[in-house]
Design a protein around this motif. Structure first.
Motif, PDB file in Angstrom:
ATOM      1  N   ASN A   1       0.823  -1.209   0.000  1.00 55.68           N
ATOM      2  CA  ASN A   1       0.000   0.000   0.000  1.00 55.68           C
ATOM      3  C   ASN A   1       0.856   1.258   0.000  1.00 55.68           C
ATOM      4  OD1 ASN A   1      -2.418  -1.377   0.038  1.00 55.68           O
ATOM      5  ND2 ASN A   1      -2.517  -1.473   2.270  1.00 55.68           N
ATOM      6  N   ARG A   2       2.037   1.195   0.656  1.00 60.62           N
ATOM      7  CA  ARG A   2       2.884   2.382   0.769  1.00 60.62           C
ATOM      8  C   ARG A   2       3.838   2.545  -0.412  1.00 60.62           C
ATOM      9  NH1 ARG A   2       3.366   0.813   6.431  1.00 60.62           N
ATOM     10  NH2 ARG A   2       5.301  -0.265   5.890  1.00 60.62           N
ATOM     11  N   TYR A   3       3.965   1.496  -1.197  1.00 56.26           N
ATOM     12  CA  TYR A   3       4.973   1.508  -2.259  1.00 56.26           C
ATOM     13  C   TYR A   3       4.707   2.618  -3.268  1.00 56.26           C
ATOM     14  CZ  TYR A   3       7.968  -0.197  -6.012  1.00 56.26           C
ATOM     15  OH  TYR A   3       8.915  -0.309  -6.999  1.00 56.26           O
ATOM     16  N   ASP A   4       5.740   3.404  -3.517  1.00 60.53           N
ATOM     17  CA  ASP A   4       5.591   4.531  -4.438  1.00 60.53           C
ATOM     18  C   ASP A   4       6.433   4.263  -5.676  1.00 60.53           C
ATOM     19  OD1 ASP A   4       6.374   8.108  -4.327  1.00 60.53           O
ATOM     20  OD2 ASP A   4       5.205   6.904  -5.713  1.00 60.53           O
ATOM     21  N   ASP A   5       5.767   3.961  -6.766  1.00 64.84           N
ATOM     22  CA  ASP A   5       6.494   3.662  -8.002  1.00 64.84           C
ATOM     23  C   ASP A   5       6.116   4.646  -9.099  1.00 64.84           C
ATOM     24  OD1 ASP A   5       4.383   0.954  -9.267  1.00 64.84           O
ATOM     25  OD2 ASP A   5       3.919   2.873  -8.330  1.00 64.84           O
ATOM     26  N   GLU A   6       6.022   5.896  -8.722  1.00 67.17           N
ATOM     27  CA  GLU A   6       5.590   6.920  -9.662  1.00 67.17           C
ATOM     28  C   GLU A   6       6.435   6.924 -10.929  1.00 67.17           C
ATOM     29  OE1 GLU A   6       3.251   9.629 -11.318  1.00 67.17           O
ATOM     30  OE2 GLU A   6       2.887   8.761  -9.340  1.00 67.17           O
ATOM     31  N   GLU A   7       7.726   6.696 -10.812  1.00 65.79           N
ATOM     32  CA  GLU A   7       8.595   6.738 -11.980  1.00 65.79           C
ATOM     33  C   GLU A   7       8.304   5.602 -12.949  1.00 65.79           C
ATOM     34  OE1 GLU A   7      12.667   6.902 -10.890  1.00 65.79           O
ATOM     35  OE2 GLU A   7      12.533   8.896  -9.977  1.00 65.79           O
TER      36      GLU A   7
ATOM     37  N   LEU B   1       2.626  -3.931  -7.547  1.00 65.96           N
ATOM     38  CA  LEU B   1       1.372  -3.444  -8.107  1.00 65.96           C
ATOM     39  C   LEU B   1       0.427  -3.153  -6.948  1.00 65.96           C
ATOM     40  CD1 LEU B   1       0.634  -5.866 -11.109  1.00 65.96           C
ATOM     41  CD2 LEU B   1       1.472  -3.512 -11.238  1.00 65.96           C
ATOM     42  N   SER B   2      -0.182  -1.989  -6.958  1.00 61.46           N
ATOM     43  CA  SER B   2      -1.183  -1.665  -5.947  1.00 61.46           C
ATOM     44  C   SER B   2      -2.483  -2.385  -6.282  1.00 61.46           C
ATOM     45  CB  SER B   2      -1.425  -0.163  -5.903  1.00 61.46           C
ATOM     46  OG  SER B   2      -2.069   0.270  -7.104  1.00 61.46           O
ATOM     47  N   ARG B   3      -3.384  -2.439  -5.317  1.00 59.87           N
ATOM     48  CA  ARG B   3      -4.675  -3.062  -5.593  1.00 59.87           C
ATOM     49  C   ARG B   3      -5.400  -2.337  -6.724  1.00 59.87           C
ATOM     50  NH1 ARG B   3      -9.873  -2.076  -4.671  1.00 59.87           N
ATOM     51  NH2 ARG B   3     -11.231  -3.875  -4.931  1.00 59.87           N
ATOM     52  N   GLN B   4      -5.296  -1.006  -6.747  1.00 59.08           N
ATOM     53  CA  GLN B   4      -5.940  -0.239  -7.805  1.00 59.08           C
ATOM     54  C   GLN B   4      -5.415  -0.645  -9.174  1.00 59.08           C
ATOM     55  OE1 GLN B   4      -8.791   0.926  -6.460  1.00 59.08           O
ATOM     56  NE2 GLN B   4      -8.509   2.786  -7.650  1.00 59.08           N
ATOM     57  N   GLU B   5      -4.112  -0.806  -9.275  1.00 67.54           N
ATOM     58  CA  GLU B   5      -3.519  -1.202 -10.551  1.00 67.54           C
ATOM     59  C   GLU B   5      -3.979  -2.601 -10.957  1.00 67.54           C
ATOM     60  OE1 GLU B   5       0.775   1.014 -10.879  1.00 67.54           O
ATOM     61  OE2 GLU B   5       0.538  -0.452  -9.259  1.00 67.54           O
ATOM     62  N   ILE B   6      -4.063  -3.502  -9.987  1.00 67.23           N
ATOM     63  CA  ILE B   6      -4.483  -4.870 -10.277  1.00 67.23           C
ATOM     64  C   ILE B   6      -5.926  -4.904 -10.768  1.00 67.23           C
ATOM     65  CG2 ILE B   6      -4.945  -7.135  -9.239  1.00 67.23           C
ATOM     66  CD1 ILE B   6      -2.598  -6.508  -7.304  1.00 67.23           C
ATOM     67  N   VAL B   7      -6.797  -4.198 -10.070  1.00 65.14           N
ATOM     68  CA  VAL B   7      -8.212  -4.159 -10.469  1.00 65.14           C
ATOM     69  C   VAL B   7      -8.356  -3.533 -11.851  1.00 65.14           C
ATOM     70  CG1 VAL B   7     -10.475  -3.173  -9.914  1.00 65.14           C
ATOM     71  CG2 VAL B   7      -9.054  -4.134  -8.086  1.00 65.14           C
ATOM     72  N   ALA B   8      -7.627  -2.445 -12.100  1.00 64.70           N
ATOM     73  CA  ALA B   8      -7.709  -1.778 -13.405  1.00 64.70           C
ATOM     74  C   ALA B   8      -7.144  -2.666 -14.511  1.00 64.70           C
ATOM     75  CB  ALA B   8      -6.956  -0.448 -13.356  1.00 64.70           C
ATOM     76  N   LEU B   9      -6.013  -3.334 -14.252  1.00 70.08           N
ATOM     77  CA  LEU B   9      -5.376  -4.187 -15.253  1.00 70.08           C
ATOM     78  C   LEU B   9      -6.328  -5.268 -15.750  1.00 70.08           C
ATOM     79  CD1 LEU B   9      -2.790  -5.250 -16.735  1.00 70.08           C
ATOM     80  CD2 LEU B   9      -2.359  -6.631 -14.682  1.00 70.08           C
ATOM     81  N   PHE B  10      -6.953  -5.991 -14.843  1.00 70.34           N
ATOM     82  CA  PHE B  10      -7.785  -7.116 -15.248  1.00 70.34           C
ATOM     83  C   PHE B  10      -9.133  -6.657 -15.802  1.00 70.34           C
ATOM     84  CE2 PHE B  10      -4.644  -9.285 -12.739  1.00 70.34           C
ATOM     85  CZ  PHE B  10      -4.489 -10.491 -13.398  1.00 70.34           C
ATOM     86  N   ASN B  11      -9.705  -5.601 -15.256  1.00 71.77           N
ATOM     87  CA  ASN B  11     -10.963  -5.115 -15.804  1.00 71.77           C
ATOM     88  C   ASN B  11     -10.775  -4.471 -17.169  1.00 71.77           C
ATOM     89  OD1 ASN B  11     -13.586  -5.213 -14.034  1.00 71.77           O
ATOM     90  ND2 ASN B  11     -11.887  -4.966 -12.578  1.00 71.77           N
ATOM     91  N   ALA B  12      -9.646  -3.793 -17.371  1.00 68.38           N
ATOM     92  CA  ALA B  12      -9.370  -3.211 -18.689  1.00 68.38           C
ATOM     93  C   ALA B  12      -9.206  -4.307 -19.727  1.00 68.38           C
ATOM     94  CB  ALA B  12      -8.115  -2.338 -18.630  1.00 68.38           C
ATOM     95  N   PHE B  13      -8.456  -5.358 -19.379  1.00 71.73           N
ATOM     96  CA  PHE B  13      -8.322  -6.463 -20.321  1.00 71.73           C
ATOM     97  C   PHE B  13      -9.659  -7.173 -20.497  1.00 71.73           C
ATOM     98  CE2 PHE B  13      -7.171 -10.854 -21.538  1.00 71.73           C
ATOM     99  CZ  PHE B  13      -6.573 -10.549 -22.761  1.00 71.73           C
ATOM    100  N   GLY B  14     -10.476  -7.186 -19.446  1.00 70.61           N
ATOM    101  CA  GLY B  14     -11.817  -7.751 -19.583  1.00 70.61           C
ATOM    102  C   GLY B  14     -12.638  -7.030 -20.630  1.00 70.61           C
ATOM    103  N   ARG B  15     -12.449  -5.725 -20.742  1.00 68.37           N
ATOM    104  CA  ARG B  15     -13.161  -4.944 -21.758  1.00 68.37           C
ATOM    105  C   ARG B  15     -12.664  -5.305 -23.162  1.00 68.37           C
ATOM    106  NH1 ARG B  15     -17.572  -3.352 -21.313  1.00 68.37           N
ATOM    107  NH2 ARG B  15     -17.505  -5.443 -20.444  1.00 68.37           N
ATOM    108  N   ILE B  16     -11.349  -5.458 -23.311  1.00 65.46           N
ATOM    109  CA  ILE B  16     -10.794  -5.807 -24.618  1.00 65.46           C
ATOM    110  C   ILE B  16     -11.230  -7.218 -25.007  1.00 65.46           C
ATOM    111  CG2 ILE B  16      -8.694  -5.964 -25.996  1.00 65.46           C
ATOM    112  CD1 ILE B  16      -9.308  -3.184 -24.792  1.00 65.46           C
ATOM    113  N   SER B  17     -11.159  -8.136 -24.057  1.00 67.82           N
ATOM    114  CA  SER B  17     -11.584  -9.516 -24.309  1.00 67.82           C
ATOM    115  C   SER B  17     -13.055  -9.573 -24.696  1.00 67.82           C
ATOM    116  CB  SER B  17     -11.330 -10.357 -23.055  1.00 67.82           C
ATOM    117  OG  SER B  17     -11.826 -11.667 -23.205  1.00 67.82           O
TER     118      SER B  17
END
Length: 466
Positions: A154-160, A430-446
């Protein structure tokens, strides 16, 4: 060329079989079909038939099951951020533009504390929202090591490393939204406001040769040279960038055509496939030859995001990672389902080769990659200018999902070094937000690839009835 020598242009043949339907289309238009894509894809060592079969038969059913689980159905988003690029604050006033967030303050304590569902829809929504509020919590029954790992994530900052802007999760305006209760579909949001969004994306954020003055926005009518001829003046990375944007645009248009408001009466509403709307967006002649190219870009986007899923498998295989929702048995089953899905993604025989991107001179490649990243971040900021809240929700989610996929593709060394010895910080997160977005975005493409088969069937049926 400075950016690379390989071509990212995709060659597809589109076989025309289209039939006539309502809205007064001409007989010549009624005999065309732009929805059946066939043939090989250059630079991908892949063919469309393989993608269709793999997606529709193997991956799509598992992905839909995963996205229906609590961990993936709730997305935290700020829909009230002001547009950073222009001052027009007009919002879509149509009913279907609205988003129903999960707000516990609106739910009576008695209903919220009840362990039994009531027959009313409102009570069911409230119970699901209560689950969402617990998603970010740390289970006190977890071992100290796992609690520390969850907090570190949750604290991990990977802005770059990010390719897109993300919402501040500490903002008072951020809310949980149940994606299953707010599906992406046609809302009626169109006209100058919607045009301004896509025009800004294409004209101000897509790369193009300085000598080219024609509009890149496919919504602009143009009668000059072929739409894709100017791509020959760009390097592989810049062509790939445009195709990702175009593929995302195409996917959204397929969703809107497949979930169209067909009937709205006192007895209820009916959503379904609008064939004529689909043709207006993709027919070869009605789009001056651009519709088929939009579809090939959809497949390009599919391969990019599929490759990211295959590469990120080691991260999700870490013993310390879990899809925590507070239901241990269900969480473990969902992790097993997730890993099964990722193994299926990895088994795809003809993956996109991302090493062809940013592979030239190291200094030039680094500069190009940074430009690529900053430009895509800018597009993710444009999503806060979308006047339709439901469109804004899905636009933000899908751009974050694609940005996460790009982050994965270009973090190969960090992922390869997993896992790290106990006590050392993981080199890739990967944050939870990134994980949820990654799979739902691919769900849209699929889903878009799956919907092409549905439209083919509908058009074939109409053809048989003529």
């Amino acid at each position: 060329m400075a950016c690379g020598t390989r071509t990212a242009e995709l060659s597809l043949c589109l076989i025309v079989l289209l039939t006539g339907f309502e809205r007064g289309l001409s007989s010549s238009a009624a005999q065309r079909c732009f929805c059946q894509v066939t043939g090989s894809l250059e630079d991908c060592a892949c063919d469309v038939e393989t993608i269709d079969s793999f997606n529709n038969k193997q991956l799509f059913p598992k992905l839909q099951k995963l996205l229906a689980t609590d961990y993936f159905r709730f997305y935290k988003v700020n829909l009230n951020k002001p547009c950073p690029f222009w001052t027009d604050n007009s919002h879509c006033g149509l009913r279907d533009c609205a988003v129903k967030p999960c707000s516990l303050n609106e739910v009576p304590d008695g209903i919220r504390a009840s362990s039994h569902k009531t027959p009313s829809e409102a009570s069911e929504d409230s119970e699901e929202c209560e689950k969402a509020e617990q998603l970010g919590a740390v289970n006190s029954s977890l071992s100290e090591e796992r609690q520390r790992a969850l907090l570190d994530w949750n604290r991990y900052d990977d802005e770059e490393d990010r390719f897109c802007m993300v919402d501040d999760e500490e903002s008072p305006d951020i809310e949980y939204v149940d994606l299953l209760l707010n599906p992406e579909r046609f809302t009626g949001y169109k006209g100058p406001e919607a045009w301004q969004i896509w025009n800004s994306i294409y004209e101000e954020n897509c790369f193009k040769p300085y000598a080219v003055s024609r509009p890149l926005n496919p919504l602009v009518t143009y009668s000059g040279r072929g739409f894709y001829n100017w791509l020959e003046g760009l390097c592989v990375e810049k062509r790939a960038f445009y195709r990702l944007v175009s593929g995302l645009h195409s996917s959204i248009n397929i969703h809107l055509s497949a979930r169209y408001l067909l009937e709205d009466t006192w007895s209820g509403t009916k959503w379904g496939h609008n064939i004529s709307e689909f043709q207006q967006r993709f027919d070869e002649k009605l789009t001056k030859g651009e519709g088929p190219k939009r579809l090939r870009n959809l497949y390009f986007l599919y391969l990019i995001e599929l490759r990211a899923l295959a590469k990120v498998l080691p991260f999700f295989q870490l013993p310390s990672f879990q899809l925590y929702t507070g239901q241990p048995e269900q969480d473990q089953q969902n992790k097993e389902l997730l890993l099964e899905l990722l193994h299926v993604a990895k088994s795809f025989p003809l993956h996109f080769d991302e090493t062809s991107l940013f592979a030239g001179n190291k200094k030039e490649a680094a500069k190009l990659k940074e430009d690529f990243k900053l430009t895509f971040k800018n597009i993710s900021r444009i999503m806060d200018c979308v006047g339709c809240f439901k469109c804004r929700l899905w636009g933000k989610l899908q751009t974050q999902g694609l940005g996460t996929a790009l982050k994965i593709l270009f973090s190969e060394r960090q992922i390869a070094s997993l896992p790290k010895p106990q006590g050392e910080q993981l080199p890739f997160q990967l944050s939870r937000q990134e994980i949820v977005a990654l799979f739902n975005a691919f769900g849209r493409i699929s889903t878009s690839v799956r919907e092409l088969e549905n439209f083919r069937s509908l058009l074939s049926k109409l053809h048989d009835e003529m």
